[in-house]
Design an enzyme around this catalytic site. Sequence first.
Site, mmCIF file in Angstrom:
data_model
loop_
_atom_site.group_PDB
_atom_site.id
_atom_site.type_symbol
_atom_site.label_atom_id
_atom_site.label_comp_id
_atom_site.label_asym_id
_atom_site.label_seq_id
_atom_site.Cartn_x
_atom_site.Cartn_y
_atom_site.Cartn_z
ATOM 1 N N ASP A 1 56.096 -30.375 32.201
ATOM 2 C CA ASP A 1 56.514 -31.738 32.527
ATOM 3 C C ASP A 1 55.607 -32.694 31.760
ATOM 4 O OD1 ASP A 1 57.846 -33.797 34.092
ATOM 5 O OD2 ASP A 1 55.943 -33.999 35.137
ATOM 6 N N ASN B 1 27.659 9.283 41.191
ATOM 7 C CA ASN B 1 28.805 8.569 41.758
ATOM 8 C C ASN B 1 28.462 7.105 42.020
ATOM 9 O OD1 ASN B 1 31.410 8.254 43.266
ATOM 10 N ND2 ASN B 1 30.013 7.960 44.975
#
Length: 924
Positions: free
Chosen positions: A357, A745
């Site tokens: 716009d 981990n």
Amino acid sequence: MQQLERECRDTEKVKRVQVEDANMMTFMKAQQACCLSVDDIVNIFQTNPHYGLDDGEVRNRRVVHGFNDFEISKETPLWKKYLEQFNNPLILLLLGSAVVSIFMRQFDDAVSITVAIVIVSTVAFVQEYRSEKSLEALTKLVPPKCHCLRNGKVETFLARDLVPGDIVYLSIGDRVPADLRLFEAIDLAIDESSFTGETDPRTKNTAPLKNSPGNGVSDMQCIAFMGTLTRCGRGKGIVIGIGENSQFGEIFKMMQEEEAPKTPLQKSMDILGKQLSFYSFCIIGLIMFLGWLQGRKLLDMFTIGVSLAVAAIPEGLPIVVTVTLALGVMKMAKRKAIVKKLPTVETLGCVTVICSDKTGTLTKNEMTVTCIYSSDNQFAEVSGVGYNGSGEVISNGQKVEGDSHPSLSKVIEVGCICNNAEICEDGLHGQPTEGALLAVALKMNLHNLRYLYIRLEETPFNSETKYMSVRCTPRYGQSQEQIYFVKGAIEKILPRSTFYLDDGSPMPFREKQKEIYINEAAKMGTSGLRVLAMAYGAEMSSLVFVGMVGIIDPPRPVVRESIRMLMSGGVHVKMLTGDSEETAKAIGSRLGLYAVGSNALSGEQIENMDVSELRRRINNVAIFYRTTPRHKLKIVKALQLNGQVVGMTGDGVNDAVALKSADIGISMGRSGTDVSKEASDMILVDDDFSVILSAIEEGKAIFYNIRNFVQFQLSTSIAALSLITLSTVMKLPNPLNAMQILWINIIMDGPPAQSLGVEPVDHDIVQQPPRKVKDPIITRPFIIKVLISAFIIVAGTLWVFWREMSDNKITPRDTTMTFTCFVFFDMFNALSCRSQTKSIFQVGFFTNKMFLFAVGGSIIGQLLVIYFPPLQAVFQTEALHVSDFVFLIGLTSSVFLVSEVRKFIQRVLEQRQKLKSEYSYLPV
């Protein structure tokens, strides 16, 4: 004694009445309020419709009633969240192996396993807690606002600060901030589809109902419900229900029970995680089976297998996607772009077309009248900017002031009477176009024009009619004549005009005269001005045309450069506006969107096209003028049918449908209506179009960061599984014990891995074409990179293990060297994963501070594991010499060096390919 008892009873009665009054002011059911008159509501809530509440009364009521928001479900206590970390099948299996170790009197193993589990669970808890806090912050980014009368002044503040009895003002585009009993409704229509499912707005009035409406929301026409949207008109209401005591409260409770859907990227990560988990379990099962065949201790193999499962199964994949998206949202918020939904971040990198716009987005939306043209051909130039009286109006060298030029004054008089804006000490309250008309009136020393008339009726401006009208009667004098004052687009005003004002007298229109006005309006439009025509009359079908004004809305300073950058990166920008062809093309040329001879389409042409023709032409059109909401929606749909990913920007009610239909709706934070904000996925806080460029950069960067994380985690998982598998097949002792695998981990799923997800934006990314939505993360070249890194890690770690175990005996030094070797390989692998194509020397060692802290913390943790006696006992390690670290660093850096060589070769090949493609276009 009896007197004392009587006084006590009276005191209790007063207290009970006070409590009942307080409860009455807390809220009132809509079903009850709609049957009472406005005066009854005013008396019950002890308020004043013309003054509102004062600050002291607001404070008192807030103490009793709290804020106008909803109580989020009670947060789970931290201790409970921590214990939930142990509610994992693999962790429980490890705990089970620790219990078995106790029964077998292997107390050292039991303590080691338990301590390792506590460390892993604690790290996971901290990561999850930080992630939740990042996600919680998202809910505070878009606080809704409202317009409220307090202390006799209309103020704008957060809707959560409302209390029962407050006086709320509603205008077109506003979201209703609380349940209101309306006492003024001028052409007021409210969208209640969130309650009723009906798409047509409900017309509202102020009359109480004669019969009880039951629970029917649509029957309560004098009530405005929290969460609904004002579609047209304006109104005022008294707050009767806030927070959970509103009609919306019940819906909110149901919403709380619903879980937000996962993004496509999260879904793909879930699938990838399940696939890797399946393959990991198969390999772990094979390892345990081979170990059992080789006569190894079953408990040891079980512990190793479960630890390996904890490390190898990438449960962190979906988590890191969510956290990375959430952190991306927070970073965008700092850059003044509020993203309402996580999937939007992912989609931003795929946008191929921005439909914008014009007003308030590409331009400043700070309207200024620069010229006035009256119906008797008088012309005036206006100086000065801003919503104030600074500046002058000059006509033929003379200053226009008061009634010195009646025909010019009449143009501004109509514009001020047909007007809802107010210029206050704290700025403009209302629409910028109307503010510009009030400002020019101040420059002409015309004051209080609106108060010369009593307004009887108003027809608000909308994108279909393109005009606003008010019906008034004079406030002073004997005349009770009713007059319409109208302002709007000239092509809508002239057909309704049968007269024009000439030297103060209405004259019948001649067709030639209309052509003169149309040509004059076209000249204004060609110079980039927005033209607003003025008229008045006793009937809407027979108006007196008085003239027009030219209003400029200058482009934002950095928009042109932003558009150029977007287009160079493969994103097309199209401007959609309701302005005339001349104005649209003038602004488009200033922004670099339009050149002489380029294509432009009008709303009328779009209306007459079928979808197939529009699809064929739309890719070559950058300017769309005289568009309505229906046209904007048709444009978005046509682009999507062409396979484009569409971003739509807008700020008005007329943009809401297109915002909702686009792949990404982008609304303006300052000038945007609540309707447009509700329909959008992203809000630009400062209404700055250039922020879209930053948001697309961030969207692209987030995808690449997630891919970097996945590469790191996959290469580590594959390396860990391969290392144990090969050592088992080769009948070697396990190079890593269960505790060491759990520590790996932590590194793989912990801070070093997640810091890859917040790698700063590489500004070269914006030059790359948009990513295709269906492009997978894992491609063939990606897999090759992962396998190369995993191979180097496994080969290097096995070689160190074999070298240290030359005496065929496993000692703490052997496992410490192997363990540290794997961890250092991980650190260098993470460094190489910071970019898929660029060298670390191009990216910069110090650009990602979180990565530096994460890697630094992991190295310190590894040193503690090696040198801190209690951890030495848990992880079965011993101290290493400085020469050992020099050797390990030299070896493990190989994974980084190989990656750097690969990237260099890839860049050279890409550069040659680029030059080859450029030469192929040169004429022979």
